[in-house]
Every structure is written in C-alpha cells, then in structure tokens.
Design an enzyme around this catalytic site. Structure first.
Site, short mmCIF file in Angstrom:
data_model
loop_
_atom_site.label_atom_id
_atom_site.label_comp_id
_atom_site.label_asym_id
_atom_site.label_seq_id
_atom_site.Cartn_x
_atom_site.Cartn_y
_atom_site.Cartn_z
N ASP A 124 0.99 -1.05 -0.14
CA ASP A 124 0.59 0.17 -0.07
C ASP A 124 0.95 1.31 -0.02
OD1 ASP A 124 -2.84 1.64 -0.08
OD2 ASP A 124 -1.84 1.44 2.43
N THR A 181 -2.49 5.76 -3.69
CA THR A 181 -1.70 6.18 -3.39
C THR A 181 -0.57 6.17 -4.29
OG1 THR A 181 -1.54 4.30 -2.09
CG2 THR A 181 -3.19 6.25 -1.20
N THR A 182 -0.20 4.77 -4.26
CA THR A 182 1.10 4.58 -4.73
C THR A 182 0.64 5.58 -6.49
OG1 THR A 182 0.76 2.21 -4.43
CG2 THR A 182 2.56 2.86 -6.10
N ASP A 190 -9.19 0.19 2.09
CA ASP A 190 -9.12 1.18 0.96
C ASP A 190 -10.33 -0.02 -0.32
OD1 ASP A 190 -6.80 1.56 1.27
OD2 ASP A 190 -5.47 0.56 0.11
#
Length: 536
Positions: free
Chosen positions: A69, A102-103, A397
């Site tokens: 994550d 998020t990545t 998520d």
C-alpha cells in the site's frame, strides 16, 4: 564590503545554507523521483511488497509491516528532502480523499518531474513547462469525464459496477486470490449504508486464527467487551444508555489532597458519604429506565451491583471508539450527566437484540437490529497478525473506493485504459499548440503512458511491445481495451469485467499535477541554521 564593491552583505546566519537555481531544482527533482521510484515496484496487480522495519535501540523486536500500500509505505518514511515530503503529503491526501490510488499519484508526479527535468535541460523555462502541463491536465480531465459512464444507483448494472470495481481494487492486494469473495462482502457492507459515507457503521475486527477465507460479514454491531458478571446475557428490545462518566466512588479526584481524621469512625463516615453519593448517581441513571448501561470508564462493584439488582445489564470500560460506534449504530447520545430524564426518548439507543457470542476463543457482545440499521461488522481471520493488518488495509481501501463510487457513480475501464486515452488526447492537443508549451504537453502524455508501462514491467512482461499493441487497439476503435495482466496480453476490459472509479483517477491526476507544478517552480532552497541548545 558594501554593495558598491559588488559583494552582497551576509543575510543568513553562519550555519544557514542556500542552494539556488539549477542546484536547488536538481535537489528537488532527485528527492521526488527517488520517492516515486521507491513505490513504483508496488504498482499494479503484480506489484511487489515492502517490509517496513523500525530501527533504533530497543526496537528490534517491535512489530514489522509487510505491505504494498503506497500510503502506508510513504507514511512510515522519514525524509529530509522537501520535495520528497510533498509527494508523501499528496499520497496521504489521496488516501484520505478516495482511499486508493496512493501509489499511482506518487508515481505519476515522479514521472512528470522526470519528463520536466529533460525539458529544463533543453533550456525551456519552468513557466513554459507549467503552462503546457496545465493545458494537458485540463485535456486529460475532460477526456476522463468523457470516457466515463454512469448507471442509476438502484439498477442492477450499478451493483455489477461496484462488484467489478471492488474486484479490480483487490487485484493488487494480498487477498487477490479470494477477491470475488471479499468483493461481494465489501459491496454488501457499503450498500447497507444506504448512501451514507460514515465508515463508523462498518466495524472491522481482526482475530488471528483460521484462514483468510474464514472471514465473514456479520449483520449487526460487535463490541469487543464482555457483559458484567451477574447480568443477563441476552436482552431483547434493548434500551441503551451510553455514558462517559466516573463510576468509581472510592477515588478522591483532586491530586495531592490529604484527609486527616482522628478515628476510624470518621473514615467510615467518609466512605458512607461516598457510597451515598454514588447511589444518588445510580438513581439518576435508573430514572432514564434503560435496560443496558454502556460506560466508557470502569464501574466499581457497588454501582454495578445496584444497576444489576435493578435489572440493568452493565457493559463497562468500553473503549472510546467502540462507544462512539455503539452510539452511532443505536441512535444513542453519549451522556456525562444525568439531570434530564425527561429526554430519555432522544437519549436512549435501541436495538432488537443484545447477546454475548463467541468468535474464535474470544467472548464479544453483538448488537442486532440496531435503530440505524446500517451497522455491520466485518470479522477478519488469518494465520498471523501481519496478514490480518494487510487484509485490514486492503478492505479499508475497497470500502473507501466503493463509498466514493456510490457518491460519484461514474466509472471507467481499468487496465491502464484511462491513462492511455488521456495520453492520446494530450498528444492530439499538442499538435494544435504553438511554441514550447507543445513539448510540455507531449511530456505530460509520456508521463501518463508510464503508468501502464510500469504495470507491465512489474508483471515481468515486455512493456514496449504491450504498450504499442495497446495503442494500436485504441487506434482501431476498441475503446474498452486494456492490459490483461493474467496472461500478459491486451484484452477487452468489458469481457474481463475490469472497472475503476473515475473519481480516484481524477483525484490522482489533479494531485500529481499540482505537486509537480509546485516542485517545478522551486529555484531556491534555504536551510535554516540549527537551533543551538543553551547550557543551563
């Protein structure tokens, strides 16, 4: 020397430093690109995991984290480079806003800066680069909205979209092998909210033991506490009073207080007075006519006995988060004083059944049929706490993405489809723009195309061939094409059922663009002199 002598007076303190121009810009680029490269290998369904291990004296045996994550990885990092900190902040914002991507947002910002660095080396001014990026960003966002689709929230098609989005989100997580099971579980939990975005109604409990597949969705709210000894273990049509009040009568709350007495009789009188005071408080509570009393703080034996004798089931020492969830699920108010029993209808919470249950080897309290029936609990099982933590992050998520989808309702094809279509639109726009800004628009398109390229690389496939085949399919008019990472080909996302939430993509593009612009503007870095510790 003075200014006339062409030497400027010293403005900064002795130990303060200043980097200007190319050196400052290079530092910013290097720091931000390094952070993007760190999380780049975790992108996509074939992304790799990272082990996060705390260091320092006495921390060798502390809890390690195994995750892919992006937000978790970046939040655990301590960096001094200011540009790297900006990327970490946008990743946190992405996590808070939409819960996923998020990545992607960190990698996209890093790729934009990598392309921007090449333009700077060609002596193109940063303001021209930024102006071109803004044009490209607007074109990309317009294209994203145009290619998205929307279904009625009550329709079966929208329910199918939610299942597909959940499966797509889970495909890059630890539980990808059981994504069908968990996708259905998460969609059922989110649909119970009936449009609400309050995740407090969905509780996640982690219990080591069993396998991941033993996890399940429980209809109701579960509190990780036990009912006090001597009280009923099953209460139907419960009226619940939730409180955060002191029920430990034999403590004097004023620190440093001393009570001097000249006989044991006086001590007994003090104890009797405290006992009477607590009985008065219990009488006030009983005027609300509850059948269940939940308190944040400890309840000592005497008030516990008085409540139990009156037929009230006592639950003590409920943690603050659990207490707030009970209040939200049952429609109760959290009280600290009990002077208005006439408000009992507004204050008391209600549920059909409260009972003590066993999950694994732990006793817990289950609230079924709560007044606000949105409440439910996801019970996660797994062989170790590390696996449970990662499953918890994955489920969180998915829940965030599904809630965002329910609010926004617009979806796009996955598998890198939206990035490739946005990149193609930016390249078409570059042909219409005169001057150096066209180069910046083309650079923006290359940065967008890097997202599916990195996804291919992480899967061990030939990215150059796949991306070229992808471009050809889109040129032919197959607008639902995308990367099939199961066998390393370009497939039809409609047949594979791979969809993503448009809002996640939109937020990632906007946040990455703003962060890259911010870093691109830097031409001066001033480091303050360290504060000196004065000797006493």
């Amino acid at each position: 020397m003075d200014i006339v002598g062409n030497v400027l007076p010293q403005v900064l303190k002795d130990e303060a430093t200043e980097d200007k121009g190319e050196m400052a810009r290079l530092q910013s680029f290097v720091g931000a690109i390094a952070v993007a490269d760190l999380v780049k290998t975790t992108l996509g369904p074939k992304g790799m995991d990272k082990i996060l291990k705390p260091t320092g004296p006495g921390q060798e045996m502390t809890h390690i984290t195994v995750t892919n994550d992006g937000a978790t990885i970046l939040k655990s990092m301590y960096v001094e480079n200011p540009a790297a900190k900006i990327l970490i902040e946008i990743s946190k914002t992405q996590d808070e806003e939409v819960g996923d991507g998020t990545t992607t947002v960190a990698v996209l910002a890093g790729e934009l800066l990598r392309e921007g660095e090449k333009l700077i080396q060609k002596r193109i001014h940063p303001q021209h680069v930024i102006a071109g990026w803004r044009i490209a960003r607007d074109v990309a966002l317009k294209t994203l909205r145009d290619i998205s689709s929307e279904n009625d929230i009550e329709s079966q098609e929208f329910h199918n979209d939610l299942i597909k989005i959940a499966r797509t989100t889970l495909s890059s997580k630890l539980i990808t092998s059981d994504r069908d099971y968990f996708a259905d579980l998460c969609v059922k939990a989110v649909l119970r909210l009936k449009g609400s975005s309050n995740l407090d109604y969905i509780q996640i409990i982690k219990l080591p033991g069993g396998t991941i597949r033993d996890s399940y969705l429980d209809d109701g709210f579960i509190l990780k506490k036990q009912i006090t000894i001597g009280c009923k273990r099953r209460i139907e049509n419960a009226k619940i009073l939730v409180a955060n009040t002191a029920m430990d009568y034999d403590k004097i709350k004023i620190y440093g207080t001393k009570v001097k007495v000249n006989s044991m009789d006086k001590v007994a009188e003090i104890e009797a007075a405290e006992k009477e005071k607590m009985k008065h408080k219990v009488d006030k509570i009983l005027k609300f006519q509850p059948t269940v009393f939940v308190n944040r703080q400890l309840i000592y034996n005497y008030p516990e006995q008085l409540l139990a004798d009156s037929g009230v089931t006592v639950i003590e020492h409920a943690d603050f988060e659990g207490m707030e969830r009970v209040a939200a699920a049952t429609g109760a108010e959290i009280l600290s004083t009990f002077d208005a029993p006439e408000r009992r209808d507004q204050v008391l919470g209600h549920c059909d059944l409260i009972e003590e249950i066993m999950i694994g080897e732990e006793k817990m309290i289950k609230f079924t049929g709560c007044k606000k029936n949105e409440a439910c609990t996801i019970v996660l099982r797994g062989s170790s706490i590390h696996i449970l933590d990662e499953v918890d992050r994955s489920i969180h998520d998915v829940l965030c993405v599904l809630i965002t989808t329910v609010k926004n309702r617009r979806v796009v094809w996955g598998g890198g489809n939206s990035e490739m279509q946005m990149a193609a639109a930016c390249e078409e726009e570059a042909k219409k723009v005169q001057g150096k800004q066209a180069l910046a628009i083309e650079a923006y398109a290359r940065a967008l195309r890097q997202i599916p390229t990195i996804i291919c690389d992480n899967g061990g496939y030939d990215s150059a061939e796949l991306i070229q085949n992808f471009k050809v399919e889109l040129q032919k008019g197959n607008l639902s094409s995308g990367l099939n990472m199961n066998d390393g080909t370009v497939g039809d996302m409609k047949e594979l059922g791979i969809k993503e939430c448009m809002r996640v993509k939109e937020q990632a593009v906007m946040a990455a663009s703003e962060a890259a612009e911010l870093i691109m503007r830097v031409d001066d870095i001033v480091k303050c002199a360290p504060r000196k510790r004065e000797r006493a």
